[in-house]
Design a protein around this motif. Structure first.
Motif, PDB file in Angstrom:
ATOM      1  N   VAL A 144      41.519  -2.411  26.982  1.00 46.48           N
ATOM      2  CA  VAL A 144      41.468  -3.879  27.020  1.00 46.48           C
ATOM      3  C   VAL A 144      41.779  -4.367  25.609  1.00 46.48           C
ATOM      4  O   VAL A 144      41.032  -4.083  24.666  1.00 46.48           O
ATOM      5  CB  VAL A 144      40.094  -4.388  27.488  1.00 46.48           C
ATOM      6  N   THR A 145      42.876  -5.070  25.476  1.00 49.52           N
ATOM      7  CA  THR A 145      43.348  -5.474  24.160  1.00 49.52           C
ATOM      8  C   THR A 145      43.725  -6.946  24.158  1.00 49.52           C
ATOM      9  O   THR A 145      43.636  -7.631  25.192  1.00 49.52           O
ATOM     10  CB  THR A 145      44.546  -4.601  23.734  1.00 49.52           C
ATOM     11  N   PRO A 163      47.675  -8.632  32.912  1.00 42.90           N
ATOM     12  CA  PRO A 163      47.082  -9.780  32.225  1.00 42.90           C
ATOM     13  C   PRO A 163      45.700 -10.103  32.806  1.00 42.90           C
ATOM     14  O   PRO A 163      45.494 -10.052  34.022  1.00 42.90           O
ATOM     15  CB  PRO A 163      48.071 -10.914  32.522  1.00 42.90           C
ATOM     16  N   LEU A 164      44.757 -10.414  31.940  1.00 40.75           N
ATOM     17  CA  LEU A 164      43.423 -10.830  32.377  1.00 40.75           C
ATOM     18  C   LEU A 164      43.235 -12.329  32.197  1.00 40.75           C
ATOM     19  O   LEU A 164      42.942 -13.041  33.149  1.00 40.75           O
ATOM     20  CB  LEU A 164      42.343 -10.064  31.597  1.00 40.75           C
ATOM     21  N   LEU A 165      43.397 -12.814  30.980  1.00 39.05           N
ATOM     22  CA  LEU A 165      43.262 -14.251  30.746  1.00 39.05           C
ATOM     23  C   LEU A 165      43.834 -14.611  29.387  1.00 39.05           C
ATOM     24  O   LEU A 165      43.999 -13.749  28.531  1.00 39.05           O
ATOM     25  CB  LEU A 165      41.802 -14.703  30.853  1.00 39.05           C
ATOM     26  N   ARG A 166      44.140 -15.889  29.238  1.00 39.96           N
ATOM     27  CA  ARG A 166      44.517 -16.418  27.934  1.00 39.96           C
ATOM     28  C   ARG A 166      43.339 -17.228  27.426  1.00 39.96           C
ATOM     29  O   ARG A 166      42.878 -18.161  28.085  1.00 39.96           O
ATOM     30  CB  ARG A 166      45.760 -17.299  28.017  1.00 39.96           C
ATOM     31  N   ASN A 267      46.068 -13.581  24.210  1.00 40.71           N
ATOM     32  CA  ASN A 267      46.253 -13.077  25.564  1.00 40.71           C
ATOM     33  C   ASN A 267      45.500 -11.758  25.705  1.00 40.71           C
ATOM     34  O   ASN A 267      45.789 -10.792  24.995  1.00 40.71           O
ATOM     35  CB  ASN A 267      47.736 -12.869  25.848  1.00 40.71           C
ATOM     36  N   ILE A 268      44.524 -11.762  26.601  1.00 39.23           N
ATOM     37  CA  ILE A 268      43.724 -10.560  26.832  1.00 39.23           C
ATOM     38  C   ILE A 268      44.344  -9.803  28.005  1.00 39.23           C
ATOM     39  O   ILE A 268      44.548 -10.359  29.088  1.00 39.23           O
ATOM     40  CB  ILE A 268      42.258 -10.923  27.110  1.00 39.23           C
ATOM     41  N   GLU A 269      44.655  -8.538  27.772  1.00 33.59           N
ATOM     42  CA  GLU A 269      45.378  -7.724  28.749  1.00 33.59           C
ATOM     43  C   GLU A 269      44.766  -6.335  28.846  1.00 33.59           C
ATOM     44  O   GLU A 269      44.097  -5.876  27.921  1.00 33.59           O
ATOM     45  CB  GLU A 269      46.851  -7.610  28.344  1.00 33.59           C
ATOM     46  N   VAL A 270      45.024  -5.699  29.965  1.00 29.49           N
ATOM     47  CA  VAL A 270      44.650  -4.293  30.141  1.00 29.49           C
ATOM     48  C   VAL A 270      45.923  -3.464  30.082  1.00 29.49           C
ATOM     49  O   VAL A 270      46.885  -3.733  30.807  1.00 29.49           O
ATOM     50  CB  VAL A 270      43.925  -4.049  31.476  1.00 29.49           C
ATOM     51  N   ILE A 290      39.520  -7.816  36.337  1.00 35.39           N
ATOM     52  CA  ILE A 290      40.286  -8.990  36.754  1.00 35.39           C
ATOM     53  C   ILE A 290      39.355 -10.055  37.322  1.00 35.39           C
ATOM     54  O   ILE A 290      39.471 -11.251  37.000  1.00 35.39           O
ATOM     55  CB  ILE A 290      41.354  -8.585  37.798  1.00 35.39           C
ATOM     56  N   ALA A 291      38.404  -9.640  38.158  1.00 36.55           N
ATOM     57  CA  ALA A 291      37.477 -10.597  38.754  1.00 36.55           C
ATOM     58  C   ALA A 291      36.594 -11.242  37.694  1.00 36.55           C
ATOM     59  O   ALA A 291      36.344 -12.460  37.732  1.00 36.55           O
ATOM     60  CB  ALA A 291      36.621  -9.892  39.809  1.00 36.55           C
ATOM     61  N   GLU A 292      36.127 -10.451  36.727  1.00 41.18           N
ATOM     62  CA  GLU A 292      35.276 -10.998  35.687  1.00 41.18           C
ATOM     63  C   GLU A 292      36.047 -11.982  34.805  1.00 41.18           C
ATOM     64  O   GLU A 292      35.542 -13.055  34.447  1.00 41.18           O
ATOM     65  CB  GLU A 292      34.702  -9.868  34.841  1.00 41.18           C
ATOM     66  N   ALA A 293      37.286 -11.644  34.466  1.00 42.47           N
ATOM     67  CA  ALA A 293      38.102 -12.547  33.658  1.00 42.47           C
ATOM     68  C   ALA A 293      38.369 -13.852  34.386  1.00 42.47           C
ATOM     69  O   ALA A 293      38.340 -14.938  33.799  1.00 42.47           O
ATOM     70  CB  ALA A 293      39.417 -11.862  33.286  1.00 42.47           C
ATOM     71  N   SER A 294      38.613 -13.766  35.699  1.00 40.64           N
ATOM     72  CA  SER A 294      38.861 -14.971  36.493  1.00 40.64           C
ATOM     73  C   SER A 294      37.648 -15.885  36.502  1.00 40.64           C
ATOM     74  O   SER A 294      37.764 -17.106  36.434  1.00 40.64           O
ATOM     75  CB  SER A 294      39.243 -14.593  37.928  1.00 40.64           C
TER      76      SER A 294
END
Length: 298
Positions: A144-145, A163-166, A267-270, A290-294
């Motif tokens: 996770v970066t 992508p997880l979230l911006r 931008n947080i991504e896996v 993904i669910a937690e980021a959402s």
């Protein structure tokens, strides 16, 4: 010893003739005989002997056939175990996550993974820059970066990117700062302010440098601290201003104000190896991230 040849030997012990073994397993008799001879060569002991026009097991052959049951049963158990890994999320999943991302995502991730007791997470916080990420995928299933808006994307040919979230980056000000009363802050209004930033090469510092291009004035960085918790208390105590991620900051200690006319965010991504999510356990962890980021970005 070849397990398939052991199985043929066991079948010969059970069925009595090469012809019966060949018929049961859809082989030709010559193929069965050839495999039995190859097994004899492997073990270096005579396993069969002529019996009329056929073969029969020697004492050594009977002994090995008896032990073959144990070997074949162990192989069957191993295959069943592997099948369970293919179909059911289980096992260890190694996750590297940058520290402020861990602060933001890890508590919720661990709560969600409580629904999957057979999956064990091994998480490690790693203060990573984007160039270090590809190397981390060799040691971790999921990395996770984060990278800033202006940074080039990771290599999607070599790695899988999710992508997880911006997360917007806002200006953090002491509560009593004159600019804290404004809804938005113009970059020009920050000229001359002492800045608290992160080490060179990290996403937040890249955004700060883009401000220099916008204003024509290089920000005066007085401290470089990678721990946002430390930066918050320094801002709150009046030692400077900073860029802090919106969803992670403690609004009871500092005032966060968006920058006007500047797209500032991370931008947080896996990032993972190609094919890593074929393991059900890894996919389950990715889905939980993904669910937690959402839920955070809502």
């Amino acid at each position: 010893m070849d397990v398939r040849r052991l199985r043929l030997l066991r079948e010969l012990a059970d069925r009595g003739t090469v012809t019966a073994v060949a018929k049961a397993l859809s082989y030709t008799p010559s193929a069965v005989s050839q495999q039995i001879r190859a097994l004899q060569a492997e073990v270096g002991v005579q396993l069969t002997e002529p019996a009329g026009r056929g073969l029969r097991l020697t004492d050594a052959g009977w002994a090995l056939a008896a032990r073959a049951d144990e070997v074949l049963a162990a192989v069957d158990r191993a295959e069943a175990e592997l099948d369970s890994y293919r179909s059911t999320p289980r096992g260890v999943v190694r996750v590297a996550i940058f520290p402020s991302g861990a602060f933001l995502l890890l508590p919720g991730l661990l709560r969600r993974m409580g629904e999957h007791p057979k999956v064990r997470l091994e998480c490690r916080d790693v203060d990573m820059t984007p160039p270090e990420v590809p190397g981390l995928t060799a040691d971790f299933d999921l990395v996770v970066t984060h990278r800033d808006d202006q940074a080039p994307p990771f290599d999607g040919e070599r790695m899988a990117i999710t992508p997880l979230l911006r997360e917007p980056l806002d200006v953090a000000l002491p509560v009593g700062h004159p600019l804290a009363g404004k809804e938005r802050v113009e970059p020009s209004e920050l000229v001359g302010e002492p800045w608290l930033s992160v080490d060179l090469g990290f996403p937040v510092d890249d955004v700060l440098r883009s401000l220099a291009v916008r204003t024509g004035v290089r920000p005066k960085v007085v401290q470089r601290i990678n721990d946002f918790r430390v930066t918050e208390v320094l801002v709150a105590d009046g030692h400077g201003v900073a860029l802090l991620p919106r969803y992670s900051a403690n609004l009871s200690t500092v005032a966060l104000r968006p920058l006007s006319g500047v797209r500032a965010g991370r931008n947080i991504e896996v990032v993972s190896r190609r094919g890593a999510t074929e393991r059900p356990a890894v996919q389950v962890v990715l889905d939980a991230l993904i669910a937690e980021a959402s839920s955070i970005a809502e």
